[in-house]
Design a protein around this motif. Sequence first.
Motif, PDB file in Angstrom:
ATOM      1  N   ILE A   1       0.836  -1.205   0.000  1.00 42.35           N
ATOM      2  CA  ILE A   1       0.000   0.000   0.000  1.00 42.35           C
ATOM      3  C   ILE A   1       0.870   1.254   0.000  1.00 42.35           C
ATOM      4  O   ILE A   1       0.597   2.227  -0.694  1.00 42.35           O
ATOM      5  N   MET A   2       1.974   1.214   0.782  1.00 45.13           N
ATOM      6  CA  MET A   2       2.745   2.427   1.001  1.00 45.13           C
ATOM      7  C   MET A   2       3.640   2.774  -0.186  1.00 45.13           C
ATOM      8  O   MET A   2       3.668   3.912  -0.630  1.00 45.13           O
TER       9      MET A   2
ATOM     10  N   SER B   1       4.112   8.662  -0.601  1.00 43.53           N
ATOM     11  CA  SER B   1       3.610   9.986  -0.266  1.00 43.53           C
ATOM     12  C   SER B   1       3.261  10.011   1.214  1.00 43.53           C
ATOM     13  O   SER B   1       3.021   8.961   1.823  1.00 43.53           O
TER      14      SER B   1
ATOM     15  N   HIS C   1       0.603  11.094   2.505  1.00 47.94           N
ATOM     16  CA  HIS C   1      -0.789  10.675   2.660  1.00 47.94           C
ATOM     17  C   HIS C   1      -0.872   9.163   2.826  1.00 47.94           C
ATOM     18  O   HIS C   1      -1.500   8.642   3.742  1.00 47.94           O
ATOM     19  N   SER C   2      -0.171   8.429   1.927  1.00 50.17           N
ATOM     20  CA  SER C   2      -0.268   6.973   2.014  1.00 50.17           C
ATOM     21  C   SER C   2       0.464   6.465   3.250  1.00 50.17           C
ATOM     22  O   SER C   2       0.105   5.432   3.812  1.00 50.17           O
TER      23      SER C   2
ATOM     24  N   TYR D   1      -2.039   6.834   6.047  1.00 47.45           N
ATOM     25  CA  TYR D   1      -3.061   5.823   5.770  1.00 47.45           C
ATOM     26  C   TYR D   1      -2.586   4.463   6.264  1.00 47.45           C
ATOM     27  O   TYR D   1      -3.302   3.738   6.967  1.00 47.45           O
TER      28      TYR D   1
ATOM     29  N   TYR E   1      -8.541  -5.627   8.455  1.00 50.70           N
ATOM     30  CA  TYR E   1      -7.783  -5.025   7.367  1.00 50.70           C
ATOM     31  C   TYR E   1      -8.676  -4.399   6.308  1.00 50.70           C
ATOM     32  O   TYR E   1      -8.244  -3.570   5.540  1.00 50.70           O
TER      33      TYR E   1
ATOM     34  N   HIS F   1      -8.065  -0.814  -0.778  1.00 50.89           N
ATOM     35  CA  HIS F   1      -6.948   0.080  -0.461  1.00 50.89           C
ATOM     36  C   HIS F   1      -6.194   0.485  -1.720  1.00 50.89           C
ATOM     37  O   HIS F   1      -5.379  -0.280  -2.225  1.00 50.89           O
ATOM     38  N   HIS F   2      -6.473   1.660  -2.246  1.00 50.85           N
ATOM     39  CA  HIS F   2      -5.589   2.173  -3.293  1.00 50.85           C
ATOM     40  C   HIS F   2      -5.326   3.639  -2.992  1.00 50.85           C
ATOM     41  O   HIS F   2      -6.031   4.532  -3.433  1.00 50.85           O
ATOM     42  N   ALA F   3      -4.290   3.869  -2.193  1.00 51.21           N
ATOM     43  CA  ALA F   3      -4.048   5.222  -1.672  1.00 51.21           C
ATOM     44  C   ALA F   3      -3.637   6.197  -2.760  1.00 51.21           C
ATOM     45  O   ALA F   3      -4.301   7.199  -2.966  1.00 51.21           O
ATOM     46  N   ASP F   4      -2.514   5.938  -3.471  1.00 56.48           N
ATOM     47  CA  ASP F   4      -2.183   6.922  -4.506  1.00 56.48           C
ATOM     48  C   ASP F   4      -2.192   6.365  -5.930  1.00 56.48           C
ATOM     49  O   ASP F   4      -1.699   7.006  -6.827  1.00 56.48           O
TER      50      ASP F   4
ATOM     51  N   ALA G   1      -2.841  -0.779  -7.792  1.00 50.32           N
ATOM     52  CA  ALA G   1      -2.776  -1.389  -6.467  1.00 50.32           C
ATOM     53  C   ALA G   1      -2.823  -2.909  -6.581  1.00 50.32           C
ATOM     54  O   ALA G   1      -2.101  -3.625  -5.876  1.00 50.32           O
TER      55      ALA G   1
ATOM     56  N   LYS H   1       0.460  -4.257  -7.470  1.00 52.43           N
ATOM     57  CA  LYS H   1       1.388  -4.247  -6.340  1.00 52.43           C
ATOM     58  C   LYS H   1       1.116  -5.408  -5.400  1.00 52.43           C
ATOM     59  O   LYS H   1       2.037  -6.105  -4.966  1.00 52.43           O
ATOM     60  N   PHE H   2      -0.176  -5.640  -5.082  1.00 49.09           N
ATOM     61  CA  PHE H   2      -0.490  -6.755  -4.170  1.00 49.09           C
ATOM     62  C   PHE H   2      -0.069  -8.085  -4.768  1.00 49.09           C
ATOM     63  O   PHE H   2       0.502  -8.937  -4.090  1.00 49.09           O
TER      64      PHE H   2
END
Lengths: 252, 248
Positions: free
Chosen positions: A81-82, A105, A107-108, A111, B34, B191-194, B200, B203-204
Amino acid sequence: MITIDKMCYHSKLRYENAGEKFAFAVITLLICVMSRSAAVAGIVLAVTGVLTVWKGGIPVARYVRFLTVPLAFLILSTAAIMFNIRRTPLDLFALPIGGWYLTASSHSFFYAVSLVLTALAAVSCLYFLSFTTPMPDILQVLRRLHCPKLMIEMMLLIYRFIFILLDTASAISTSQDCRMGNRDYKTSLKSFGMLGSVLMIRAVSRSGKLYDSMEARCYDGTIRVLSENHPPKKKVIAGIVCFELLLFSFAL
Amino acid sequence: MSKRQKKIITLAAAFALMFGIVPNVSAMHIMEGYLPGAFCIAWGVLCVPFLIAGFMSIKKTISQNRKLITLLAMSGAFIFVISSLKIPSVTGSCSHMTGTGLGAILFGPASVSILGIIVLLFQAILLAHGGLTTLGANVFSMAIAGPFVSYGIYFVCKKTGVNKRVSVFLAATIGDLFTYCVTAVQMAIAHHADTTIFGAMGKFLAVFAPTQVPLAIIEGIITVVIVMGLESYAKPELRAVGFLKEAK
């Protein structure tokens, strides 16, 4: 065999009313997951931790070790996520790799931190339930909540069979060890497969025998078990209600 | 040894230690807490039709032949035990099977959905794998999506006359990989922050691939050994279990 199961029978909170413990754990869990704030998570983590360890008498080292059980999942998925790999750097930091950046970032980052705290707090709620309440008591609560009878019965039987099969499996794997069954990787794969198939054969023959013995004792479609009844205490209920209201108002 | 070499060795040792003590590479159970609340509910609701169908099928089977209740419960316990035993793994970390492919091949996808929810609940409470709020998402990926794909592949292979070992291997491995992809999708949607959802998801998938892909292959091999063992020693038992599959 299963450490959590063994520990919860020794807990000092075992003889409290199961409904109280169930309600406390589940409502706290829900507030914690719904609010997703770091502060609520911190409070929940502290309160359930203290209750499980101090009131319940679970050794601290054990408890902390159990909190690290989901660690692998937590580290890997929070990393996913980060961190980002992209061509332009983000605001928190950036490590150049060739023409790309490994970057995050702020923000993340925040989060991810609140996510980790929430997840740990939620796990501590789950541990409060499973370290203080034996499975049969939980089933009793589910029965009160009108879970279908067939489901409850299946769960009761499965809970019992798990221990029988684990016993058999551990005896088989001990004897495989004695006979060099895990000498190298290939043998150990084969041994594990053989263990699985023998376990299945044993399970089927066991289930037949069990049904015969149930039939011999007048089984008519329902399994009746006696349950000890520990009446709920007014003081405890009041405490739980106060705590949940406080937590809820804090979460808003 | 120069200073730089020492530094590199220390770093490598720290890295190895960190991954050495990572305790439990279990199958892809989403951890308690989660997923945000809305997603927990949504995945739970999505499971309901499958669970009702499974429950009806089990209820009908048992009302026709009451003896099958102990067999069904034994099968559930078998899935639990198989997925809680450590399997031999290459990296030395301890990892577990999902048992979904094996369950689907032996007992059929309809009964596995109900057995799956019970097993996942027990895994959450007794082993702390997965959780109560993420039960819906885990049931969808491990007790519904995975088994249905496994069973579909096994069925198609049987119809087209593929070698039995190959078809069992494919069913178990691909079912496992599918479970892992579904879990990655579930996490990415939440969860997809940026990045976008697809970023996302990538990435997972990338982060869990090193543990999950070898695990799926090992699970495939073990499932083949188990099924072959049963074929050669346990014809009558398999026929008994087959009752669970036929009644649908």
